[in-house]
Every structure is written in C-alpha cells, then in structure tokens.
Scaffold this active site. Structure first.
Site, PDB file in Angstrom:
ATOM      1  N   LYS A 184       0.973  -0.841  -0.088  1.00 36.85           N
ATOM      2  CA  LYS A 184      -0.347   0.101   0.088  1.00 36.85           C
ATOM      3  C   LYS A 184       1.275   0.824   0.262  1.00 36.85           C
ATOM      4  O   LYS A 184       1.861   0.958   0.254  1.00 36.85           O
ATOM      5  CB  LYS A 184      -1.208   0.454   1.095  1.00 36.85           C
TER       6      LYS A 184
ATOM      7  N   MET B 194      11.175  -4.305   5.070  1.00 40.88           N
ATOM      8  CA  MET B 194      10.504  -4.564   6.137  1.00 40.88           C
ATOM      9  C   MET B 194      11.335  -2.953   7.028  1.00 40.88           C
ATOM     10  O   MET B 194      11.862  -2.286   6.248  1.00 40.88           O
ATOM     11  CB  MET B 194      11.301  -5.138   7.342  1.00 40.88           C
ATOM     12  N   GLY B 195      10.064  -1.813   7.794  1.00 43.52           N
ATOM     13  CA  GLY B 195      10.777  -0.856   7.805  1.00 43.52           C
ATOM     14  C   GLY B 195      10.383   0.364   6.804  1.00 43.52           C
ATOM     15  O   GLY B 195      10.798   0.818   6.434  1.00 43.52           O
ATOM     16  N   GLY B 196       9.553   0.017   5.569  1.00 42.60           N
ATOM     17  CA  GLY B 196       9.015   0.404   3.935  1.00 42.60           C
ATOM     18  C   GLY B 196       8.301   1.482   4.246  1.00 42.60           C
ATOM     19  O   GLY B 196       8.152   2.142   3.633  1.00 42.60           O
ATOM     20  N   GLY B 197       7.092   1.624   5.303  1.00 43.50           N
ATOM     21  CA  GLY B 197       5.752   1.798   5.510  1.00 43.50           C
ATOM     22  C   GLY B 197       5.184   1.689   3.807  1.00 43.50           C
ATOM     23  O   GLY B 197       4.122   2.149   3.582  1.00 43.50           O
ATOM     24  N   ILE B 198       5.209   0.250   3.414  1.00 44.23           N
ATOM     25  CA  ILE B 198       4.714  -0.046   2.780  1.00 44.23           C
ATOM     26  C   ILE B 198       3.758  -0.771   2.891  1.00 44.23           C
ATOM     27  O   ILE B 198       3.323  -1.803   1.973  1.00 44.23           O
ATOM     28  CB  ILE B 198       5.008  -0.343   1.233  1.00 44.23           C
ATOM     29  N   GLY B 199       3.449  -1.511   4.128  1.00 47.10           N
ATOM     30  CA  GLY B 199       3.103  -2.270   4.630  1.00 47.10           C
ATOM     31  C   GLY B 199       2.771  -4.173   4.681  1.00 47.10           C
ATOM     32  O   GLY B 199       1.890  -4.605   4.540  1.00 47.10           O
ATOM     33  N   GLY B 200       3.896  -4.095   4.667  1.00 47.45           N
ATOM     34  CA  GLY B 200       4.576  -5.417   4.095  1.00 47.45           C
ATOM     35  C   GLY B 200       3.889  -6.627   5.065  1.00 47.45           C
ATOM     36  O   GLY B 200       3.383  -7.477   4.799  1.00 47.45           O
TER      37      GLY B 200
ATOM     38  N   SER C 188       1.999  -5.528   7.674  1.00 44.51           N
ATOM     39  CA  SER C 188       0.527  -6.100   8.223  1.00 44.51           C
ATOM     40  C   SER C 188      -0.361  -6.811   7.410  1.00 44.51           C
ATOM     41  O   SER C 188      -1.167  -6.825   7.129  1.00 44.51           O
ATOM     42  CB  SER C 188      -0.111  -4.420   7.862  1.00 44.51           C
TER      43      SER C 188
ATOM     44  N   ASP D 284      -3.099  -0.982  10.752  1.00 44.28           N
ATOM     45  CA  ASP D 284      -2.972  -0.714   8.861  1.00 44.28           C
ATOM     46  C   ASP D 284      -3.486  -2.378   8.701  1.00 44.28           C
ATOM     47  O   ASP D 284      -4.306  -2.304   6.973  1.00 44.28           O
ATOM     48  CB  ASP D 284      -1.456  -0.940   8.129  1.00 44.28           C
TER      49      ASP D 284
END
Length: 312
Positions: free
Chosen positions: A28, A116-122, A124, A157
């Site tokens: 996302k 991980m830690g990318g803000g793209i919802g992996g 979640s 999320d």
C-alpha cells in the site's frame, strides 16, 4: 505445541501439497497522511488515504494433519531471526485459531518481496492475507467484519488489507471508507534503510497538530484527483528525512521526474506516473545501492480477487 520458523529457498510444490492455497499480500501507499493529535492511549488520530498496489508478498497455505503452525520465509535475509511469537503471520494464525476454537495446523510459506520498515505495509498485509487465507483453508467462515476486528489487534494497518479496498481512513487508521482512485502507475524507491514506525510516532518533533480535512462528496465512490493533489502531503516526511538522510536523498532524486513523497513513516518514497512505461524508464536510472519497483494502483485487493476465483 511445536513451533517452527525457518528460511528456505525452494517453493512449495502444489502437486505435493493438495489443498494448498496461494494468495498475494499487496503493498500500500499513503497518498496523504495527516496527524491530528495524540490520544490518551498513546495512539495518534490520523487521516490518510490508503492506495492498494498490484505488487507485494505472496503466501502459500497448506493443511497439516497435526496442530503445528509452521512459518517458512523466502527472500528476506534476517527475517528468520525474528522470534516466532513476534512474527505477524504466526500471530495472525494463532489469533484466528483461538477465535475459531479449533486446533488445526498449517504450513505457511511466505515469499517476501516488500522490505521491512518501508512504510508500504508488508507485515500488515502478510497478517491480513493470513487471516483471509486460513479463514478459507480452515473453513472458519468468519465475516470480513470479524476478521477486520481481529486484524486491528495485530496492527492499525491490517484492517484495510482485510477489507480489501483502497480507502480513506480516520481514527488510528481503522475507520475506513472505500474509495476509487484513478488508475496511476507508481515508482516506489527503497533507499536502503529501515524506519521504525514506533520511533517516529514517539519522537517529540513529530507534527501532531494538523487540521482535519473533510473527505469530499464521492460520486459513485470515486475520489476527485484535484482534491487529492491539493492535500497530498505527509506529516512524517520532514522528521523522517532529518533522521534518515537516505530518505531525503531518495525523494530529492525522484523529485527530478515527478512529485515525490514519503509513504507512511517510510523509508520508501514514491511518485505517480501516467503509464507503466514512464515509471519503468525512471526505474532504469535508479542510483546504485537503491532498489525500487513499479506497480499499478488498484481499487480492489488482488487477495480478494484471487479468493473470489479460488475453489471453495
């Protein structure tokens, strides 16, 4: 109960795992993110627009004859070092099993493509796909509303991925209104660092006083792109760029080609293009040491589309 988590390199062969179910776990983007204030419980009141993408991780679920939940990970160095009890896929499986009151087991193979830690919802999205997939595999027959409630216990999320539609979100991100956005293609740049969401939200310099905005009237559920252009900002961006110079460098590089911004708390930054070809052309110029991918924005989750077409 025995627990198992290991990293592997060979995918499950569906011919030797009858009854298996393979589902995507889409990424996302936060096309905007406003932080209105901190709540008494420590969470933050947000307004955001979740845009689902047609790119993400993949999970395969296979039934077992015992009660073991085995989580195997491919494509994520270091992921197998996470204690199993902290793994969102395992936690999602356990919370669903406890809700259903069953003792079924499963082999779960997670193919990681999202950082991980990318803000793209992996994480979640992986958790949401686990809830959806095992709900089908174990024939729990829980409603989407109930699965979303369970998902909220795993992370703010998770519900948007469970519900499976691009959405306007308020509260801590769980109060969702499905919306349709115009088809855009996004170049997402991964600058080679991992951002802690908890650290960003706890930081004293984080902006926490943005004024609330009103979701415009939706005609047939479609969001006016001119409204989105006006409010496409991220209240975490300035702080994250100060704390992580790699994020600032990535956004400034991408800004040469199109309006670029942070997604979530980062570290990924993104820009929208009218076609996949345009985005791919920019991706080919990506500086050494960074990674990236091109994905189309979608209004319906690929997970839900796959479930709709899967055998019952």
């Amino acid at each position: 109960m025995r627990l198992l988590q290991r990293t592997w390199t060979m995918p499950l062969d569906p011919r030797t795992h009858p009854g298996s179910l393979t589902l995507p776990a889409p990424a996302k983007l936060n096309l905007l993110l406003r932080i209105l204030g901190r709540r008494p419980d420590g969470y933050h009141e947000l307004q955001t627009l979740f845009q689902l993408l047609d790119f993400g991780d993949e999970l395969r679920f296979a039934p077992r004859d015992d009660s073991m939940i085995a989580v195997e990970v491919d494509g994520a160095p270091g992921h197998d070092q996470i204690p199993l009890q902290d793994n969102l896929v395992y936690r999602a499986a356990m919370i669903l099993r406890n809700e259903c009151g069953c003792s079924r087991g499963a082999n779960i193979h997670l193919r990681k493509r999202l950082p991980m830690g990318g803000g793209i919802g992996g994480g979640s999205s992986d958790a949401a796909t686990t809830l959806l997939g095992l709900n089908r595999l174990w024939r729990c027959n829980l409603s989407i509303d109930r699965l979303a409630e369970l998902g909220r216990k795993l992370g703010a999320d998770v519900p948007v991925f469970v519900r499976g539609h691009t959405a306007w979100a308020e509260g801590i991100g769980e109060a969702l209104v499905p919306v349709d956005t115009e088809k855009r293609h996004y170049l997402v740049v991964v600058p080679g660092c991992s951002v802690s969401t908890a650290a960003v939200f706890q930081h004293p310099r984080l902006t926490r006083d943005s004024g609330a905005i009103t979701l415009p009237h939706l005609r047939d559920g479609r969001l006016d792109p001119r409204w989105l252009e006006e409010y496409s900002t991220n209240d975490c961006q300035a702080l994250v760029e100060d704390l992580y110079p790699q994020v600032r460098a990535a956004r400034e590089w991408l800004q040469q080609f199109a309006q670029a911004q942070l997604t979530g708390t980062g570290a990924c930054v993104f820009a929208a293009f009218d076609s996949s070809q345009e985005a791919q052309q920019v991706l080919r110029q990506l500086p050494t040491g960074w990674k990236g991918f091109v994905a189309a924005g979608v209004n319906t989750s690929p997970t839900h589309e796959r479930l709709a077409n899967a055998a019952p």
